[in-house]
Design a protein around this motif. Structure first.
Motif, PDB file in Angstrom:
ATOM      1  N   LYS A  90      39.246  -7.762 -34.861  1.00 22.53           N
ATOM      2  CA  LYS A  90      38.656  -7.166 -33.668  1.00 22.53           C
ATOM      3  C   LYS A  90      39.718  -6.425 -32.861  1.00 22.53           C
ATOM      4  N   GLN A 147      31.545 -19.412 -30.466  1.00 24.35           N
ATOM      5  CA  GLN A 147      31.274 -18.123 -31.096  1.00 24.35           C
ATOM      6  C   GLN A 147      32.343 -17.786 -32.132  1.00 24.35           C
ATOM      7  N   GLU A 201      31.685 -17.325 -36.137  1.00 23.57           N
ATOM      8  CA  GLU A 201      32.050 -16.102 -36.851  1.00 23.57           C
ATOM      9  C   GLU A 201      33.154 -16.344 -37.875  1.00 23.57           C
ATOM     10  N   LEU A 230      36.301 -16.732 -37.401  1.00 18.74           N
ATOM     11  CA  LEU A 230      37.424 -15.840 -37.124  1.00 18.74           C
ATOM     12  C   LEU A 230      38.726 -16.491 -37.589  1.00 18.74           C
TER      13      LEU A 230
END
Length: 492
Positions: free
Chosen positions: A254, A345, A349, A351
């Motif tokens: 990101k 979150q 995801e 991450l």
């Protein structure tokens, strides 16, 4: 269709950020014909994110009874830089710093407070809406009003000189179709924001590991102005200093700016909780975050760094309160309300920077950290005794890691900008490899700010680089005006 309205200008400014717009407004107000060139589609650049600017002796400081003299600042900055900073550049900047606060206010910039940062002095004049508002609601419209011509999606690809080495023009190139044009000009100000986004220069000219460094800026600061100047013989000066700001969640999936104001990023980088390296060993007093540049240096001593939190710390930050106050984006925060949702979150995801386990042993195995279990046991023992005999962190930040589940957040080293690349004199004129002036060539902002630093940025005087961007933009415009008026005026 031509790229510009005219073929000749008194001044071309490369880069439409804080220093570029300040220079454009001042030079246009002084009566010069000015072309401001921005390679991106939008103006503002990394200047949009400047939170506040440095000054000594401002009316805001006087109102808060801040006891800080110009001599105090000069002596501290020279000592902090081990006298690698230029004394006269600092004296000049300090002498005009309070004046800049008033000058910008008169143009429409609004301030919300003056404060310190971490353990730093109270020199940070925070702007309402940050640099974005200062640029786009004050400087940009004022520059247009006094006649600045602004073009975007156009890059300056070359500087031109006459037989005596004096600047005579620039080559412009459209970013859309690579069409080129050459225009004449009496002077050029380079205000391109440094080279933080140029990995080759980071690898070549700094001691930083570019894979650990996380640029949190506009993404456009690729050393354009430096390369233009070096290409005509400018001196490469004071490379190797980035404005580090300590840990930053390392998420290559990101854009980095997304985490700048996140509660999760604040929790794992600014609360002086436990940090370990790739082997699971503690390596510093985590209170180093009080000087964010020092924190960045400390993190770079390790190959990888993780912030370790247990559920108890997360619950405390989310429901009870902070362990310590944090920076500008969190000044109103009493609790980190979004911390748990942001963690959930990130886990959902999958991450790459976040890891969760029911036990420390499981976390150690997942991250291949052979020493983590021993480190946590030792750390918890020190927390129970209330005395950090290993690194001497204050007892109030010795928060035990003993309530599962447990979390590890991998950190990179965040950076806002680089400072340096070109050597300038007190008129912001660019100097060649022999220390001589390149006639008609000037630099402002990050491209010239190496004159103010050693190897580490100084949050001890917060706002110095942001303040210098505005100050050097105005100062260079005034010195260009004197230069142009002392030579034959470019025919329009």
């Amino acid at each position: 269709m031509t790229l510009t309205n005219k073929k000749t200008y008194d001044l071309v400014i490369v880069g439409a950020g804080a220093s570029g717009f300040t220079a454009a407004y001042q030079a246009s107000k002084n009566g010069l014909s000015v072309l401001l060139v921005e390679k991106g589609r939008h103006t503002g650049g990394s200047g949009d994110w400047v939170e506040g600017i440095f000054a000594v002796g401002s009316d805001m400081q006087k109102a808060k009874n801040v006891k800080l003299t110009k001599d105090d600042v000069l002596n501290e900055e020279l000592d902090y830089s081990h006298f690698e900073a230029d004394t006269n550049s600092w004296k000049q900047y300090i002498d005009h710093s309070a004046e800049m606060i008033t000058w910008l206010r008169d143009l429409g910039v609004k301030y919300v407070d003056v404060q310190g940062l971490g353990s730093g002095n109270v020199t940070w004049h925070l702007m309402q809406g940050n640099g974005k508002q200062a640029i786009h609601t004050a400087l940009e419209p004022q520059a247009k009003k006094v006649g600045t011509e602004i073009i975007t999606s156009v890059a300056v690809k070359a500087l031109h000189q006459d037989a005596h080495g004096t600047i005579t023009g620039v080559t412009l190139e459209s970013e859309a179709d690579h069409h080129t044009e050459t225009i004449t000009t009496r002077a050029v100000i380079l205000a391109t924001g440094g080279y933080l986004n140029n990995q080759k220069l980071i690898d070549q000219d700094t001691n930083y590991n570019a894979h650990q460094l996380i640029p949190v800026n506009s993404g456009k600061n690729t050393g354009d102005g430096l390369n233009l100047a070096w290409g005509i013989g400018a001196q490469k000066y004071r490379m190797g200093m980035a404005m580090l700001f300590g840990g930053y969640v390392k998420d290559p999936t990101k854009p980095a700016y997304l985490y700048r104001t996140s509660d999760m990023n604040g929790a794992v980088t600014q609360q002086s909780l436990l940090w370990v390296n790739e082997n699971g060993n503690r390596f510093t007093n985590e209170e180093v975050v009080d000087n964010f540049a020092h924190a960045g240096n400390a993190l770079f001593t390790q190959n990888r760094v993780f912030s370790i939190l247990d559920q108890g710390a997360i619950d405390h930050l989310a429901n009870t309160g902070l362990y310590k106050p944090m920076g500008t984006y969190f000044t109103e925060k009493k609790t980190l309300d979004e911390l748990k949702p942001e963690i959930d979150q990130a886990l959902a995801e999958k991450l790459p920077f976040i890891h969760k386990a029911d036990s420390i042993a499981e976390l150690a195995q997942a991250l291949d950290m052979p020493d983590l279990v021993t480190t946590i046991a030792r750390y918890n023992q020190l927390c129970e005794t209330g005395e950090d005999t290993d690194y001497h962190k204050q007892a109030k930040f010795m928060v035990g890691v003993d309530q599962g589940p447990y979390y590890a957040f991998e950190l990179g080293v965040g950076a806002f900008c680089t400072m340096g690349g070109l050597k300038v004199d007190l008129d912001n004129r660019v100097l060649d490899t022999n220390g001589q002036v390149i006639a008609g060539l000037y630099a402002a902002g990050n491209d010239a700010a190496g004159m103010l630093v050693g190897d580490t940025y100084g949050p001890n005087m917060p706002g110095t680089e942001g303040g210098y961007a505005f100050y050097s933009g105005r100062h260079s415009a005034n010195t260009v005006t004197d230069y142009v008026h002392s030579h034959q005026t470019v025919t329009n």
